[in-house]
Design a protein around this motif. Structure first.
Motif, PDB file in Angstrom:
ATOM      1  N   UNK A  40       0.833  -1.204   0.000  1.00 35.10           N
ATOM      2  CA  UNK A  40       0.000   0.000   0.000  1.00 35.10           C
ATOM      3  C   UNK A  40       0.866   1.252   0.000  1.00 35.10           C
ATOM      4  N   UNK A  41       1.941   1.214   0.763  1.00 39.35           N
ATOM      5  CA  UNK A  41       2.864   2.348   0.835  1.00 39.35           C
ATOM      6  C   UNK A  41       3.482   2.623  -0.532  1.00 39.35           C
ATOM      7  N   UNK A  42       3.995   1.589  -1.175  1.00 39.17           N
ATOM      8  CA  UNK A  42       4.655   1.749  -2.476  1.00 39.17           C
ATOM      9  C   UNK A  42       3.661   2.190  -3.543  1.00 39.17           C
ATOM     10  N   UNK A  43       2.435   1.676  -3.481  1.00 40.58           N
ATOM     11  CA  UNK A  43       1.408   2.061  -4.453  1.00 40.58           C
ATOM     12  C   UNK A  43       1.036   3.531  -4.291  1.00 40.58           C
ATOM     13  N   UNK A  44       0.927   3.985  -3.049  1.00 42.91           N
ATOM     14  CA  UNK A  44       0.607   5.396  -2.793  1.00 42.91           C
ATOM     15  C   UNK A  44       1.722   6.303  -3.288  1.00 42.91           C
ATOM     16  N   UNK A  45       2.958   5.921  -3.048  1.00 45.66           N
ATOM     17  CA  UNK A  45       4.095   6.730  -3.492  1.00 45.66           C
ATOM     18  C   UNK A  45       4.178   6.771  -5.015  1.00 45.66           C
ATOM     19  N   UNK A  46       3.895   5.636  -5.652  1.00 51.55           N
ATOM     20  CA  UNK A  46       3.917   5.581  -7.120  1.00 51.55           C
ATOM     21  C   UNK A  46       2.816   6.460  -7.709  1.00 51.55           C
ATOM     22  N   UNK A  47       1.629   6.422  -7.112  1.00 53.35           N
ATOM     23  CA  UNK A  47       0.512   7.240  -7.598  1.00 53.35           C
ATOM     24  C   UNK A  47       0.806   8.718  -7.407  1.00 53.35           C
ATOM     25  N   UNK A  48       1.408   9.074  -6.296  1.00 58.36           N
ATOM     26  CA  UNK A  48       1.763  10.471  -6.049  1.00 58.36           C
ATOM     27  C   UNK A  48       2.736  10.984  -7.114  1.00 58.36           C
ATOM     28  N   UNK A  49       3.615  10.099  -7.581  1.00 62.94           N
ATOM     29  CA  UNK A  49       4.569  10.482  -8.615  1.00 62.94           C
ATOM     30  C   UNK A  49       3.918  10.758  -9.957  1.00 62.94           C
ATOM     31  N   UNK A  50       2.698  10.267 -10.156  1.00 62.54           N
ATOM     32  CA  UNK A  50       1.998  10.479 -11.419  1.00 62.54           C
ATOM     33  C   UNK A  50       1.208  11.784 -11.432  1.00 62.54           C
ATOM     34  N   UNK A  51       0.992  12.356 -10.252  1.00 62.21           N
ATOM     35  CA  UNK A  51       0.228  13.601 -10.165  1.00 62.21           C
ATOM     36  C   UNK A  51       1.084  14.784 -10.595  1.00 62.21           C
ATOM     37  N   UNK A  52       0.468  15.730 -11.277  1.00 58.44           N
ATOM     38  CA  UNK A  52       1.207  16.906 -11.757  1.00 58.44           C
ATOM     39  C   UNK A  52       0.791  18.185 -11.050  1.00 58.44           C
ATOM     40  N   UNK A  53      -0.479  18.292 -10.680  1.00 62.30           N
ATOM     41  CA  UNK A  53      -0.968  19.536 -10.094  1.00 62.30           C
ATOM     42  C   UNK A  53      -1.025  19.528  -8.582  1.00 62.30           C
ATOM     43  N   UNK A  54      -1.002  18.356  -7.990  1.00 58.51           N
ATOM     44  CA  UNK A  54      -1.125  18.225  -6.539  1.00 58.51           C
ATOM     45  C   UNK A  54      -0.072  17.255  -6.029  1.00 58.51           C
ATOM     46  N   UNK A  55       0.488  17.556  -4.861  1.00 51.46           N
ATOM     47  CA  UNK A  55       1.470  16.661  -4.256  1.00 51.46           C
ATOM     48  C   UNK A  55       1.026  16.297  -2.845  1.00 51.46           C
ATOM     49  N   UNK A  56       1.223  15.040  -2.481  1.00 51.77           N
ATOM     50  CA  UNK A  56       0.886  14.555  -1.151  1.00 51.77           C
ATOM     51  C   UNK A  56       2.148  14.189  -0.374  1.00 51.77           C
ATOM     52  N   UNK A  57       3.236  14.897  -0.651  1.00 50.38           N
ATOM     53  CA  UNK A  57       4.516  14.596  -0.019  1.00 50.38           C
ATOM     54  C   UNK A  57       4.443  14.723   1.503  1.00 50.38           C
ATOM     55  N   UNK A  58       3.768  15.751   2.008  1.00 51.52           N
ATOM     56  CA  UNK A  58       3.686  15.947   3.462  1.00 51.52           C
ATOM     57  C   UNK A  58       2.965  14.784   4.128  1.00 51.52           C
ATOM     58  N   UNK A  59       1.841  14.376   3.546  1.00 51.73           N
ATOM     59  CA  UNK A  59       1.074  13.262   4.116  1.00 51.73           C
ATOM     60  C   UNK A  59       1.881  11.970   4.069  1.00 51.73           C
ATOM     61  N   UNK A  60       2.567  11.746   2.946  1.00 49.93           N
ATOM     62  CA  UNK A  60       3.375  10.533   2.808  1.00 49.93           C
ATOM     63  C   UNK A  60       4.546  10.534   3.783  1.00 49.93           C
ATOM     64  N   UNK A  61       5.100  11.704   4.035  1.00 51.57           N
ATOM     65  CA  UNK A  61       6.218  11.803   4.972  1.00 51.57           C
ATOM     66  C   UNK A  61       5.776  11.425   6.382  1.00 51.57           C
ATOM     67  N   UNK A  62       4.586  11.872   6.768  1.00 50.22           N
ATOM     68  CA  UNK A  62       4.059  11.530   8.092  1.00 50.22           C
ATOM     69  C   UNK A  62       3.827  10.024   8.208  1.00 50.22           C
ATOM     70  N   UNK A  63       3.275   9.433   7.162  1.00 49.08           N
ATOM     71  CA  UNK A  63       3.031   7.985   7.180  1.00 49.08           C
ATOM     72  C   UNK A  63       4.344   7.208   7.159  1.00 49.08           C
ATOM     73  N   UNK A  64       5.328   7.746   6.440  1.00 49.38           N
ATOM     74  CA  UNK A  64       6.632   7.093   6.365  1.00 49.38           C
ATOM     75  C   UNK A  64       7.266   6.984   7.758  1.00 49.38           C
ATOM     76  N   UNK A  65       7.119   8.037   8.562  1.00 53.14           N
ATOM     77  CA  UNK A  65       7.666   8.025   9.913  1.00 53.14           C
ATOM     78  C   UNK A  65       7.074   6.889  10.725  1.00 53.14           C
TER      79      UNK A  65
END
Length: 225
Positions: A40-65
């Motif tokens: 699930x983590x890898x799928x979310x990160x891969x999907x975030x990489x496909x987005x151009x107008x919006x980034x979920x880096x902050x949310x992913x960083x919190x989950x990564x911790x």
């Protein structure tokens, strides 16, 4: 007698060690839950990489911790109680990734739809030959399918007398539209409509087209640039 005591001590130590170690069933379950969490983590990160107008880096960083708490965990060193406590935590984190992924997929679908729609809007270079017998003060392109009009291709105060050509016109065309017209207004204030057909807008967009306006009752002819 002393030998028997040593033997009993060793057996007791082995039994105590075995009783502290989690069961194979719980270890396998924890490993499976962590593997699912990783997916699930890898799928979310891969999907975030496909987005151009919006980034979920902050949310992913919190989950990564939170995820990092489980990556180095050796389940073989935990007992059953500890594993039974950690499995729900991993499940909850996996659910957080799933919820974020759902949000990302909605955003991705929206971006894909916008990209597709934008790809339908193309520009076609055109020149307009005025053989109408009228002096024109306004020339617009009407998309009858969408119900939209372009701005006039004649600047304010500019006219196009009969027998003259207006070159360098850029038509905004939506490839999904099936009905278009040239709407002209002459210097007397009379408006005339010329239905035009562009069979394959995408194909002609490379070289452009020409439009010859005859008398209003005779219509317009679309040709090559």
């Amino acid at each position: 007698m002393k030998k028997n005591i040593i033997t009993i001590t060793i057996i007791s130590a082995l039994l105590l060690t075995a009783s502290c170690r989690a069961s194979n069933e719980n270890i396998e379950k924890a490993t499976s839950v962590r593997d699912s969490l990783t997916q699930q983590k890898e799928l979310a990160e891969d999907t975030n990489g496909k987005l151009t107008g919006t980034s979920y880096e902050d949310e992913l960083s919190e989950l990564q911790t939170q995820y990092n708490l489980y990556t180095g965990t050796d389940f073989n060193k935990l007992n059953d109680k500890e594993i039974q406590e950690i499995i729900p935590d991993m499940d909850e984190l996996s659910a957080s990734y799933t919820a974020l992924l759902d949000e990302m997929n909605k955003e991705l679908s929206s971006e894909d739809a916008a990209t597709l729609e934008a790809s339908k809007n193309i520009e076609i270079v055109c020149y307009i030959a005025n053989n109408s017998g009228l002096e024109l003060s306004s020339i617009i392109l009407r998309d009858n399918s969408l119900g939209t009009d372009s701005p006039s291709f004649l600047a304010e105060g500019q006219t196009l007398p009969s027998g003259r050509i207006l070159a360098g016109v850029t038509f905004p065309v939506n490839t999904d539209s099936a009905s278009r017209s040239i709407i002209v207004t002459d210097t007397q204030g009379n408006e005339h409509e010329y239905p035009i057909t562009i069979d394959d807008p995408t194909a002609v967009s490379e070289n452009g087209i020409s439009i010859t306006l005859s008398a209003p009752e005779n219509g317009a002819e679309v040709g090559s640039y």
